[in-house]
Design an enzyme around this catalytic site. Structure first.
Site, short mmCIF file in Angstrom:
data_model
loop_
_atom_site.label_atom_id
_atom_site.label_comp_id
_atom_site.label_asym_id
_atom_site.label_seq_id
_atom_site.Cartn_x
_atom_site.Cartn_y
_atom_site.Cartn_z
N ASP A 326 2.80 -24.36 -34.43
CA ASP A 326 2.63 -23.51 -33.28
C ASP A 326 1.87 -24.36 -32.27
O ASP A 326 1.16 -25.28 -32.65
CB ASP A 326 1.81 -22.29 -33.70
CG ASP A 326 1.68 -21.30 -32.58
OD1 ASP A 326 2.69 -21.03 -31.93
OD2 ASP A 326 0.57 -20.79 -32.38
N ASP A 519 -2.36 -20.65 -35.75
CA ASP A 519 -3.76 -20.24 -35.69
C ASP A 519 -3.93 -18.77 -35.98
O ASP A 519 -5.02 -18.23 -35.91
CB ASP A 519 -4.36 -20.60 -34.33
CG ASP A 519 -3.59 -19.93 -33.19
OD1 ASP A 519 -2.58 -19.26 -33.46
OD2 ASP A 519 -4.02 -20.09 -32.03
N ASP A 523 1.11 -15.25 -34.56
CA ASP A 523 2.05 -15.90 -35.47
C ASP A 523 1.81 -15.54 -36.93
O ASP A 523 2.35 -16.19 -37.82
CB ASP A 523 2.07 -17.42 -35.26
CG ASP A 523 0.69 -18.03 -35.33
OD1 ASP A 523 -0.20 -17.39 -35.91
OD2 ASP A 523 0.51 -19.15 -34.81
P1 ADP Z 1 1.91 -20.03 -28.52
O1 ADP Z 1 3.24 -19.92 -29.15
O2 ADP Z 1 1.85 -21.25 -27.65
O3 ADP Z 1 0.79 -19.96 -29.47
P2 ADP Z 1 1.75 -17.20 -27.81
O4 ADP Z 1 2.97 -16.76 -28.55
O5 ADP Z 1 0.45 -16.80 -28.34
O6 ADP Z 1 1.77 -18.79 -27.52
O7 ADP Z 1 1.88 -16.69 -26.32
C1 ADP Z 1 3.01 -17.02 -25.56
C2 ADP Z 1 2.79 -16.79 -24.08
O8 ADP Z 1 2.54 -15.40 -23.86
C3 ADP Z 1 1.60 -17.50 -23.52
O9 ADP Z 1 1.91 -18.80 -23.13
C4 ADP Z 1 1.26 -16.63 -22.31
O10 ADP Z 1 2.09 -16.96 -21.23
C5 ADP Z 1 1.61 -15.24 -22.79
N1 ADP Z 1 0.44 -14.51 -23.30
C6 ADP Z 1 0.22 -14.16 -24.58
N2 ADP Z 1 -0.93 -13.48 -24.70
C7 ADP Z 1 -1.46 -13.41 -23.48
C8 ADP Z 1 -2.67 -12.85 -22.93
N3 ADP Z 1 -3.56 -12.21 -23.70
N4 ADP Z 1 -2.86 -12.96 -21.61
C9 ADP Z 1 -1.98 -13.60 -20.81
N5 ADP Z 1 -0.85 -14.15 -21.26
C10 ADP Z 1 -0.57 -14.06 -22.56
MG MG Z 2 -0.44 -19.16 -31.00
#
Ligand code: ADP
Ligand code: MG
Length: 626
Positions: A326, A519, A523
Site C-alpha cells: 500500500d 498500515d 486496507d
Molecule cells: P492509500 O491507498 O494511498 O493508502 P487510501 O485508500 O487511504 O490511500 O486513500 C485514497 C485517497 O482517498 C487518498 O489519496 C485521498 O485522496 C482520499 N482520502 C481518503 N481518506 C481521506 C480523508 N480522511 N480526507 C481526505 N481525503 C481522503
Molecule cells: Mg493506506
C-alpha cells in the site's frame, strides 16, 4: 531449572549412582534381578505409568509405550538369558536425560521470549490530588493522569501532558535509538521512560493498550500450527504403528523360518533385535525439535520487532513470491505537509480551519496532517454528522454547514464541479454547502528506507513487487519511479484493492505466497485477504493488529525483507532437523534389524540426535541478527 526438573535430575543421579554401585556387588540370580529393579523403578516409574495410562485411554502407540516395552523386554531377556540388566536401566536413564534436556531447552526459550517481551507493566502511578497512587493498571479508567519516573515502564497508552524525556521502545520495536517525547506526543505502553519525569493522560484501558495486545498475540502465536508441524503429527500416525509392526515381524518371522527349516530358532536373539528396533524408532528428536524451532523462530522474530501471529505464517512468509505494498503510510511516511492552497474562495486559514474540523475524527494520515497544519485547538462541538467515505474523503457539518473534503471522486459523487490541480502531490478538494471552495495540495515524503527495502526484497528472491494506492495516478507514478517499482495500480477504492489482490492471487504460482503490506488504514480487508498480511507501524492501530498476520512494530519497510529472511532461516533449520533426524533414524533402524547395533548404540543415537536437533532449533532464536 524448575522444581520438576530438579527432581528429575535427582532421580537421574540416584539411578545412575546405583547402577554403578550394583556393578561391584556380586549378587547372582533373582537377587541380582531385584536389586536392578530398584534403579529401574526410580528412573522409569513415570514412563511405565504414562504407558499404562495410554493403553487405558486407547492411545497406545506413543514413545512412553515404546520405552516401556523395550526396557521391560530387555529385563526379560536379562532374566532368561544373559543375566545382565544394566542395559534396561541405562536405556531408561538416557531417555530421561534426553527428556530433561529437552524440557530445559523448551523452558529456557519460553522464558527467553517472555523476558525479551518484558513489556507487561506491574503498576501505574495514578495522580490523585497531586500525589501518585500506585494502582493496578487494570483498574485505571481512560482519561486518568499518570506520573512516570525515569526508569519506569509506560503502563497504558496515552498522551504526554507535561515534561520531556526520551523513551526506550526497544522491547517493542527492536529499535535501539530512543525516541524523544514532549507534551502532545503519544506514548505507548511497554516503552520505558528514560530521562525525565512525565505526566501523561491515558487514552485507552489497560486491556486495549499496546502492551496487553502484543502479549496476547505472542502468547497465542504458538497455537497456530504450520504445515511442517502438522506433517509431524501425520507422520507419527503411520510411523508408530509401522515400526511396531516391523518390530513384531522382526521378532517372529526369522525364528519361525529357522524353526521351519529345522535350525535353532534363537528366540532371544531376535527378540532382542526387535526391542532394539523399537528403542531406535522412538521419534523424539523430530517431535521435540520442530515445534521448538518454530517457537524459537517466532521468539527471534519478536525480538527483532517482527510479531508473527503463528508458525503457519512464518512458514508462508518463507515462500514469499509477490509483495504488494500500500502506498500511503507504508512506503511513504504518511506525514503530509501542506504545499499550497489553490483556487480558494475563502481565506486560506479559514479553508484550513474548515478542513481540519471536518477531519477531526479521522485517523487517516491525510486527516492527521491537515489537523497538524491547522495547528490550533479543534472544537469538536462545532462538528456534526461526520461520515468518512473510505478511499474518498469526509462528509461532515461544521458550524451547521455541509462540508465535503476529499478527492476528485468524492466531488464527482457529490455532483460538485471542481478545478483539477496540476501540481504533484495529493489533493484534498473542499466544498461548502455544495459550492466548490478550493483545494489543499499536500505532499507526502518517501520513507528513507523504502528504496532500500524494495531492493532488499528483490535480493531476497521476491519476484514481483506491486504498489496499490487510492491516490491519483500522478502521485503514484512519482513514488513508484523513485523506488524502482514497475507495477502500480492507482485510484483504487478499498474494495478495489481487495479485488486487485484477488486478481494477483490468481496469477501467482500454486506454491508461491502473496504478501500484502499496509498500515491498516483503509486496507484492513486486504490484509485479511492476502496469504500473509503485514501491518506496519501498527503500534496503536487496532484494526491493523486485528487484521494482520504479521505485525511490524516500527514503520521501517526494511523490516519486511528481514521478516522474510528470518522466516527462510527458521524453515531451513526445521528442514535440516527433519532430514537429519529421519536420516540417522533410518540408518540405525537398518543396523538394529541387522543385529549390528545394540540397545546402547540405539539410545546414544537417539539422545544424541535429539540434543543436536534441539541445539540446532535454538539457533532460530538468534535470527534477529540476520
Ligand atoms: P492509500 O491507498 O494511498 O493508502 P487510501 O485508500 O487511504 O490511500 O486513500 C485514497 C485517497 O482517498 C487518498 O489519496 C485521498 O485522496 C482520499 N482520502 C481518503 N481518506 C481521506 C480523508 N480522511 N480526507 C481526505 N481525503 C481522503
Ligand atoms: Mg493506506
Amino acid at each position: 531449572m524448575s522444581r520438576k526438573q530438579k527432581i528429575m535430575l535427582c532421580r537421574i543421579l540416584t539411578a545412575g549412582g546405583l547402577l554403578i554401585l550394583l556393578h561391584f556387588i556380586p549378587a547372582e540370580g533373582l537377587l541380582r534381578f531385584f536389586l536392578y529393579l530398584i534403579p529401574y523403578g526410580i528412573i522409569g516409574w513415570d514412563i511405565l505409568k504414562k504407558a499404562g495410562k495410554g493403553i487405558l485411554r486407547g492411545q497406545v502407540l506413543d514413545e512412553n509405550l515404546l520405552m516401556a516395552v523395550a526396557t521391560l523386554g530387555a529385563l526379560v531377556i536379562g532374566l532368561t538369558k544373559t543375566g545382565d540388566y544394566t542395559e534396561a536401566v541405562a536405556v531408561m536413564l538416557f531417555y530421561q536425560i534426553g527428556e530433561l534436556f529437552q524440557s530445559y531447552a523448551v523452558g529456557k526459550s519460553r522464558r527467553n521470549i517472555a523476558a525479551l517481551m518484558d513489556i507487561r507493566p506491574d503498576y501505574a502511578n495514578v495522580e490523585l490530588d497531586g500525589k501518585p497512587v500506585r494502582t493496578d493498571p487494570d483498574e485505571v479508567p481512560v482519561g486518568s493522569v499518570l506520573l512516570l519516573q525515569p526508569g519506569e515502564k509506560v503502563p497504558i497508552d496515552g498522551v504526554v501532558l507535561e515534561g520531556r524525556s526520551s523513551v526506550d521502545t526497544s522491547a517493542l520495536t527492536g529499535e535501539s535509538v530512543p525516541r524523544e517525547v514532549q507534551p502532545g506526543d503519544e506514548i505507548i505502553s511497554g516503552c520505558i521512560n528514560m530521562s525525565g519525569v512525565l505526566r501523561m493522560r491515558t487514552t485507552r484501558e489497560f486491556g486495549d493498550s499496546t502492551a496487553s495486545r502484543i502479549l496476547d498475540l505472542v502468547e497465542n502465536a504458538s497455537s497456530r500450527k504450520s504445515r511442517s508441524e502438522n506433517f509431524i503429527s501425520r507422520f507419527a500416525r503411520w510411523y508408530t504403528p509401522a515400526v511396531v509392526i516391523g518390530a513384531c515381524l522382526l521378532g517372529l518371522l526369522p525364528p519361525l523360518v529357522s524353526l521351519a527349516l529345522g535350525r535353532a530358532s534363537e528366540w532371544a536373539e531376535w527378540g532382542y533385535r526387535a526391542l532394539t528396533f523399537l528403542v531406535i524408532s522412538c521419534p523424539c528428536a523430530l517431535v521435540v525439535s520442530i515445534p521448538l524451532s518454530f517457537f524459537a523462530g517466532l521468539g527471534g522474530a519478536g525480538r527483532a520487532g517482527v510479531l508473527i501471529k503463528g508458525s503457519n505464517y512464518l512458514e508462508a512468509l518463507s515462500k514469499a513470491e509477490a509483495v504488494v505494498f500500500d502506498k500511503t503510510g507504508t512506503l511513504t511516511r504518511g506525514v503530509f505537509e501542506v504545499a499550497g492552497i489553490h483556487h480558494s474562495t475563502l481565506e486560506d486559514q479559514r479553508l484550513l480551519e474548515i478542513a481540519a474540523h471536518a477531519e477531526c475524527a479521522s485517523s487517516h494520515p491525510i486527516a492527521v496532517s491537515i489537523r497538524r497544519a491547522w495547528g490550533k485547538e479543534i472544537d469538536r462541538g462545532r462538528v456534526t454528522e461526520i461520515e468518512e467515505i473510505g478511499g474518498n474523503g469526509i462528509l461532515a457539518r461544521v458550524d451547521g454547514r455541509r462540508i465535503a473534503a476529499g478527492n476528485e471522486r468524492l466531488m464527482t459523487q457529490q455532483g460538485i464541479s471542481f478545478i483539477p490541480c496540476h501540481h504533484t502531490g495529493t489533493i484534498v478538494h473542499l466544498a461548502v454547502d455544495g459550492q466548490y471552495a478550493g483545494h489543499i495540495v499536500i505532499d507526502d515524503t518517501l520513507k528513507p528506507e523504502s528504496a532500500g527495502a524494495v531492493t532488499a526484497l528483490r535480493k531476497a528472491g521476491v519476484r514481483r513487487i506491486v504498489m496499490l494506492t487510492g491516490d491519483r495516478r500522478a502521485a503514484a507514478e512519482r513514488v513508484a519511479s523513485q523506488l524502482g517499482i514497475e507495477e502500480i495500480h492507482s485510484d483504487l477504492l478499498p474494495q478495489d484493492k481487495v479485488a486487485k489482490v484477488e486478481e494477483l492471487l490468481g496469477q501467482k504460482s500454486p506454491k508461491g505466497v502473496l504478501v500484502f503490506v499496509g498500515d491498516g488504514i483503509n486496507d484492513a480487508p486486504v490484509l485479511t485477504r492476502a496469504d500473509v498480511g503485514i501491518a506496519m507501524g501498527a503500534l496503536g492501530s487496532d484494526a491493523a493488529i486485528e487484521a494482520a498476520d504479521v505485525v511490524l512494530m516500527d514503520d521501517n519497510p526494511m523490516q519486511i525483507a528481514k521478516a522474510v529472511r528470518i522466516a527462510r532461516k527458521c524453515l531451513a533449520i526445521v528442514y535440516e532437523n527433519i532430514v537429519f533426524a529421519i536420516g540417522v533414524k533410518a540408518v540405525c533402524l537398518i543396523l538394529g534389524a541387522a543385529g549390528v547395533a545394540n540397545m546402547w548404540l540405539a539410545i546414544f543415537a537417539d539422545v544424541g540426535v535429539m540434543i543436536l536437533a534441539v541445539l540446532n532449533a535454538i539457533r532460530a532464536l538468534f535470527v534477529s541478527k540476520l
